[in-house]
Write a protein that holds these residues in place. Structure first.
Motif, PDB file in Angstrom:
ATOM      1  N   ALA A  22      -5.773 -92.627 -10.141  1.00 15.36           N
ATOM      2  CA  ALA A  22      -4.728 -92.187 -11.076  1.00 15.36           C
ATOM      3  C   ALA A  22      -4.458 -90.695 -10.918  1.00 15.36           C
ATOM      4  O   ALA A  22      -3.302 -90.252 -10.950  1.00 15.36           O
ATOM      5  N   MET A  23      -5.496 -89.891 -10.740  1.00 18.76           N
ATOM      6  CA  MET A  23      -5.319 -88.461 -10.516  1.00 18.76           C
ATOM      7  C   MET A  23      -4.534 -88.199  -9.232  1.00 18.76           C
ATOM      8  O   MET A  23      -3.603 -87.379  -9.213  1.00 18.76           O
ATOM      9  N   LEU A  24      -4.894 -88.892  -8.176  1.00 18.62           N
ATOM     10  CA  LEU A  24      -4.210 -88.696  -6.894  1.00 18.62           C
ATOM     11  C   LEU A  24      -2.748 -89.127  -6.979  1.00 18.62           C
ATOM     12  O   LEU A  24      -1.883 -88.522  -6.344  1.00 18.62           O
ATOM     13  N   GLU A  25      -2.473 -90.141  -7.770  1.00 14.62           N
ATOM     14  CA  GLU A  25      -1.093 -90.583  -7.932  1.00 14.62           C
ATOM     15  C   GLU A  25      -0.270 -89.537  -8.687  1.00 14.62           C
ATOM     16  O   GLU A  25       0.893 -89.277  -8.328  1.00 14.62           O
ATOM     17  N   LEU A  26      -0.837 -88.926  -9.719  1.00 16.99           N
ATOM     18  CA  LEU A  26      -0.125 -87.846 -10.422  1.00 16.99           C
ATOM     19  C   LEU A  26       0.157 -86.689  -9.470  1.00 16.99           C
ATOM     20  O   LEU A  26       1.232 -86.077  -9.517  1.00 16.99           O
ATOM     21  N   LYS A  27      -0.799 -86.394  -8.606  1.00 20.07           N
ATOM     22  CA  LYS A  27      -0.613 -85.334  -7.626  1.00 20.07           C
ATOM     23  C   LYS A  27       0.494 -85.705  -6.644  1.00 20.07           C
ATOM     24  O   LYS A  27       1.372 -84.878  -6.323  1.00 20.07           O
ATOM     25  N   ARG A  28       0.479 -86.938  -6.182  1.00 23.54           N
ATOM     26  CA  ARG A  28       1.497 -87.394  -5.232  1.00 23.54           C
ATOM     27  C   ARG A  28       2.897 -87.311  -5.822  1.00 23.54           C
ATOM     28  O   ARG A  28       3.851 -86.933  -5.142  1.00 23.54           O
ATOM     29  N   ARG A  29       3.021 -87.613  -7.101  1.00 19.58           N
ATOM     30  CA  ARG A  29       4.324 -87.591  -7.772  1.00 19.58           C
ATOM     31  C   ARG A  29       4.803 -86.174  -8.100  1.00 19.58           C
ATOM     32  O   ARG A  29       5.946 -85.982  -8.495  1.00 19.58           O
ATOM     33  N   GLY A  30       3.911 -85.195  -8.005  1.00 18.27           N
ATOM     34  CA  GLY A  30       4.267 -83.827  -8.367  1.00 18.27           C
ATOM     35  C   GLY A  30       4.030 -83.506  -9.818  1.00 18.27           C
ATOM     36  O   GLY A  30       4.239 -82.367 -10.257  1.00 18.27           O
ATOM     37  N   ALA A 124      -9.272 -81.889   3.392  1.00 17.64           N
ATOM     38  CA  ALA A 124      -9.245 -82.727   4.589  1.00 17.64           C
ATOM     39  C   ALA A 124      -8.810 -84.161   4.301  1.00 17.64           C
ATOM     40  O   ALA A 124      -8.364 -84.872   5.199  1.00 17.64           O
ATOM     41  N   SER A 125      -8.917 -84.571   3.040  1.00 16.47           N
ATOM     42  CA  SER A 125      -8.494 -85.932   2.693  1.00 16.47           C
ATOM     43  C   SER A 125      -6.986 -86.085   2.780  1.00 16.47           C
ATOM     44  O   SER A 125      -6.459 -87.200   2.888  1.00 16.47           O
ATOM     45  N   GLY A 126      -6.273 -84.960   2.703  1.00 17.98           N
ATOM     46  CA  GLY A 126      -4.820 -84.984   2.796  1.00 17.98           C
ATOM     47  C   GLY A 126      -4.102 -85.294   1.509  1.00 17.98           C
ATOM     48  O   GLY A 126      -2.875 -85.388   1.479  1.00 17.98           O
ATOM     49  N   ASN A 127      -4.869 -85.436   0.407  1.00 13.55           N
ATOM     50  CA  ASN A 127      -4.269 -85.840  -0.867  1.00 13.55           C
ATOM     51  C   ASN A 127      -4.312 -84.767  -1.944  1.00 13.55           C
ATOM     52  O   ASN A 127      -3.834 -85.002  -3.047  1.00 13.55           O
ATOM     53  N   TRP A 128      -4.897 -83.611  -1.636  1.00 12.35           N
ATOM     54  CA  TRP A 128      -5.087 -82.606  -2.689  1.00 12.35           C
ATOM     55  C   TRP A 128      -4.837 -81.199  -2.140  1.00 12.35           C
ATOM     56  O   TRP A 128      -5.741 -80.373  -2.067  1.00 12.35           O
ATOM     57  N   THR A 129      -3.594 -80.939  -1.787  1.00 10.85           N
ATOM     58  CA  THR A 129      -3.212 -79.610  -1.320  1.00 10.85           C
ATOM     59  C   THR A 129      -2.771 -78.779  -2.517  1.00 10.85           C
ATOM     60  O   THR A 129      -1.933 -79.209  -3.302  1.00 10.85           O
ATOM     61  N   VAL A 134      -3.009 -68.446  -7.969  1.00 16.76           N
ATOM     62  CA  VAL A 134      -2.919 -66.992  -7.905  1.00 16.76           C
ATOM     63  C   VAL A 134      -3.182 -66.481  -6.495  1.00 16.76           C
ATOM     64  O   VAL A 134      -3.034 -65.297  -6.222  1.00 16.76           O
ATOM     65  N   THR A 135      -3.584 -67.378  -5.577  1.00 13.05           N
ATOM     66  CA  THR A 135      -3.741 -67.030  -4.169  1.00 13.05           C
ATOM     67  C   THR A 135      -2.929 -68.017  -3.349  1.00 13.05           C
ATOM     68  O   THR A 135      -2.358 -68.974  -3.870  1.00 13.05           O
ATOM     69  N   ASP A 136      -2.897 -67.804  -2.037  1.00 10.21           N
ATOM     70  CA  ASP A 136      -2.144 -68.697  -1.155  1.00 10.21           C
ATOM     71  C   ASP A 136      -2.996 -69.825  -0.583  1.00 10.21           C
ATOM     72  O   ASP A 136      -2.523 -70.593   0.248  1.00 10.21           O
ATOM     73  N   ALA A 137      -4.253 -69.917  -1.006  1.00 12.09           N
ATOM     74  CA  ALA A 137      -5.148 -70.947  -0.479  1.00 12.09           C
ATOM     75  C   ALA A 137      -4.613 -72.341  -0.795  1.00 12.09           C
ATOM     76  O   ALA A 137      -4.177 -72.615  -1.909  1.00 12.09           O
ATOM     77  N   GLU A 138      -4.655 -73.214   0.190  1.00 12.29           N
ATOM     78  CA  GLU A 138      -4.170 -74.583   0.015  1.00 12.29           C
ATOM     79  C   GLU A 138      -5.302 -75.557  -0.283  1.00 12.29           C
ATOM     80  O   GLU A 138      -5.042 -76.710  -0.607  1.00 12.29           O
ATOM     81  N   PHE A 139      -6.543 -75.110  -0.161  1.00 14.33           N
ATOM     82  CA  PHE A 139      -7.672 -76.015  -0.346  1.00 14.33           C
ATOM     83  C   PHE A 139      -8.468 -75.669  -1.597  1.00 14.33           C
ATOM     84  O   PHE A 139      -8.524 -74.513  -2.029  1.00 14.33           O
ATOM     85  N   LEU A 140      -9.081 -76.694  -2.176  1.00 15.13           N
ATOM     86  CA  LEU A 140      -9.908 -76.548  -3.362  1.00 15.13           C
ATOM     87  C   LEU A 140     -11.205 -75.832  -2.993  1.00 15.13           C
ATOM     88  O   LEU A 140     -11.822 -76.137  -1.966  1.00 15.13           O
ATOM     89  N   THR A 141     -11.610 -74.880  -3.826  1.00 20.62           N
ATOM     90  CA  THR A 141     -12.846 -74.141  -3.585  1.00 20.62           C
ATOM     91  C   THR A 141     -13.792 -74.252  -4.772  1.00 20.62           C
ATOM     92  O   THR A 141     -13.366 -74.388  -5.920  1.00 20.62           O
ATOM     93  N   ARG A 142     -15.097 -74.192  -4.463  1.00 21.66           N
ATOM     94  CA  ARG A 142     -16.143 -74.163  -5.485  1.00 21.66           C
ATOM     95  C   ARG A 142     -17.305 -73.316  -4.997  1.00 21.66           C
ATOM     96  O   ARG A 142     -17.560 -73.227  -3.797  1.00 21.66           O
ATOM     97  N   ASP A 143     -18.004 -72.730  -5.937  1.00 16.45           N
ATOM     98  CA  ASP A 143     -19.211 -71.957  -5.653  1.00 16.45           C
ATOM     99  C   ASP A 143     -20.218 -72.268  -6.747  1.00 16.45           C
ATOM    100  O   ASP A 143     -20.564 -71.413  -7.565  1.00 16.45           O
ATOM    101  N   LEU A 144     -20.681 -73.530  -6.775  1.00 17.49           N
ATOM    102  CA  LEU A 144     -21.516 -74.013  -7.870  1.00 17.49           C
ATOM    103  C   LEU A 144     -22.783 -73.175  -8.014  1.00 17.49           C
ATOM    104  O   LEU A 144     -23.569 -73.049  -7.075  1.00 17.49           O
ATOM    105  N   GLY A 145     -22.949 -72.604  -9.185  1.00 18.14           N
ATOM    106  CA  GLY A 145     -24.115 -71.787  -9.456  1.00 18.14           C
ATOM    107  C   GLY A 145     -24.018 -70.361  -8.958  1.00 18.14           C
ATOM    108  O   GLY A 145     -24.932 -69.570  -9.175  1.00 18.14           O
ATOM    109  N   ARG A 146     -22.946 -70.022  -8.274  1.00 13.43           N
ATOM    110  CA  ARG A 146     -22.694 -68.665  -7.735  1.00 13.43           C
ATOM    111  C   ARG A 146     -23.844 -68.191  -6.840  1.00 13.43           C
ATOM    112  O   ARG A 146     -24.757 -67.502  -7.283  1.00 13.43           O
ATOM    113  N   ALA A 147     -23.775 -68.548  -5.566  1.00 13.61           N
ATOM    114  CA  ALA A 147     -24.846 -68.247  -4.618  1.00 13.61           C
ATOM    115  C   ALA A 147     -25.179 -66.759  -4.545  1.00 13.61           C
ATOM    116  O   ALA A 147     -26.351 -66.371  -4.484  1.00 13.61           O
ATOM    117  N   ALA A 148     -24.164 -65.913  -4.559  1.00 12.70           N
ATOM    118  CA  ALA A 148     -24.396 -64.468  -4.396  1.00 12.70           C
ATOM    119  C   ALA A 148     -24.979 -63.815  -5.638  1.00 12.70           C
ATOM    120  O   ALA A 148     -25.722 -62.836  -5.538  1.00 12.70           O
TER     121      ALA A 148
END
Length: 288
Positions: A22-30, A124-129, A134-148
């Motif tokens: 359902a989430m991917l379908e909402l994304k596909r529809r815009g 890479a799945s092609g369904n979540w660009t 606030v940036t130009d990044a096209e991919f989802l990012t995470r830093d769970l627990g903040r490594a640094a």
């Protein structure tokens, strides 16, 4: 008919699959990106002029309750069996527990650029660009627990510190207040690190990547996090029977908060609804 929001750790394989689809379908529809744009638009801080509705204000909770309802209604138009699960971060506290599994949200971002490489929301799945941010990044990012600079999720006792406060909010109704349930839950503090971010805010920082800032809706965990925040408000209401949203009346012209916060019976932009109308959701949904 009243429906149920479940703990994400209790979802069956079929429930996970239907939520993702359902989430991917909402994304596909815009439609999904409209939610991202709305959150960016209403991500207003204390330092900016004008009305604050989504953050650093009493209406933080009703605003996100209505926002979550809008997303949930959109999902249920795709699949009427779907509801938004909640992530109890006082219990599921590791980077491999729910909801960070390959069959749901995927895991942490890779070390080099924090790009999420697993699960259905990986670029890479092609369904979540990502198209809004606030940036130009096209991919989802995470830093769970903040490594640094490692950061721990809020504990049950830290959350209890918010739930125990019997007053909803206090003047000056912003990020500086140290009393009242709303800001203790929203989590604006002073100092650095854990002291500066409590409860809700610290969870955003712990997830990192896309979850930091106005475009945090780009990470689907946003909704599971806010479903738990909504559950916390629900629990607070039940514990402190009779306690209401504050302020009951708008601050006057002599106040620094004049026309800057939403009172109980005022409209809550961008909707034609008041905080008063959002205090009781028992006729819409319940929590398991």
């Amino acid at each position: 008919m009243v429906y149920t929001r479940k703990d994400v750790s209790t979802l069956t394989a079929a429930e996970k699959r239907r939520f993702v689809q359902a989430m991917l379908e909402l994304k596909r529809r815009g439609e999904y990106d409209e939610f991202v744009r709305t959150h960016i638009q209403y991500y207003v801080s204390d330092g900016e002029g004008g009305l604050r509705t989504a953050h650093m204000a009493p209406s933080f909770l009703p605003w996100h309750r209505r926002f979550l309802l809008d997303l949930e209604r959109a999902l249920r138009r795709v699949d009427s069996s779907v509801t938004v699960p909640y992530w109890d971060w006082t219990r599921d506290r590791t980077t491999t527990s729910a909801p960070w599994t390959k069959d749901l949200l995927g895991g942490n971002g890779r070390r080099s650029d924090r790009q999420v490489m697993t699960g259905p929301f990986a670029y890479a799945s092609g369904n979540w660009t990502l198209t809004e941010g606030v940036t130009d990044a096209e991919f989802l990012t995470r830093d769970l627990g903040r490594a640094a600079a490692p950061l721990a999720l809020p504990t049950r006792s830290e959350l209890e510190g918010a739930l125990a406060d019997p007053v909803y909010d206090v003047s000056p109704w912003n990020s500086t207040v140290t009393k009242g349930f709303r800001n203790k839950l929203e989590g604006w503090g002073s100092g650095r690190g854990s002291a500066a971010w409590r409860n809700h805010n610290r969870v955003h920082r712990w997830v990192g990547g896309a979850m930091v800032g106005g475009a945090s809706v780009n990470d689907p965990v946003f909704w599971m996090h806010h479903a738990f925040i909504d559950l916390c408000w629900y629990r607070w209401q039940r514990r402190h029977g009779g306690a209401r949203y504050l302020p009951a009346r708008p601050p006057g012209p002599a106040s620094d908060q004049y026309e800057r916060v939403v009172a109980r019976h005022e409209k809550l932009p961008p909707w034609d609804v008041t905080p008063d109308q959002l205090e009781d959701v028992s006729g819409i949904y319940r929590y398991a």
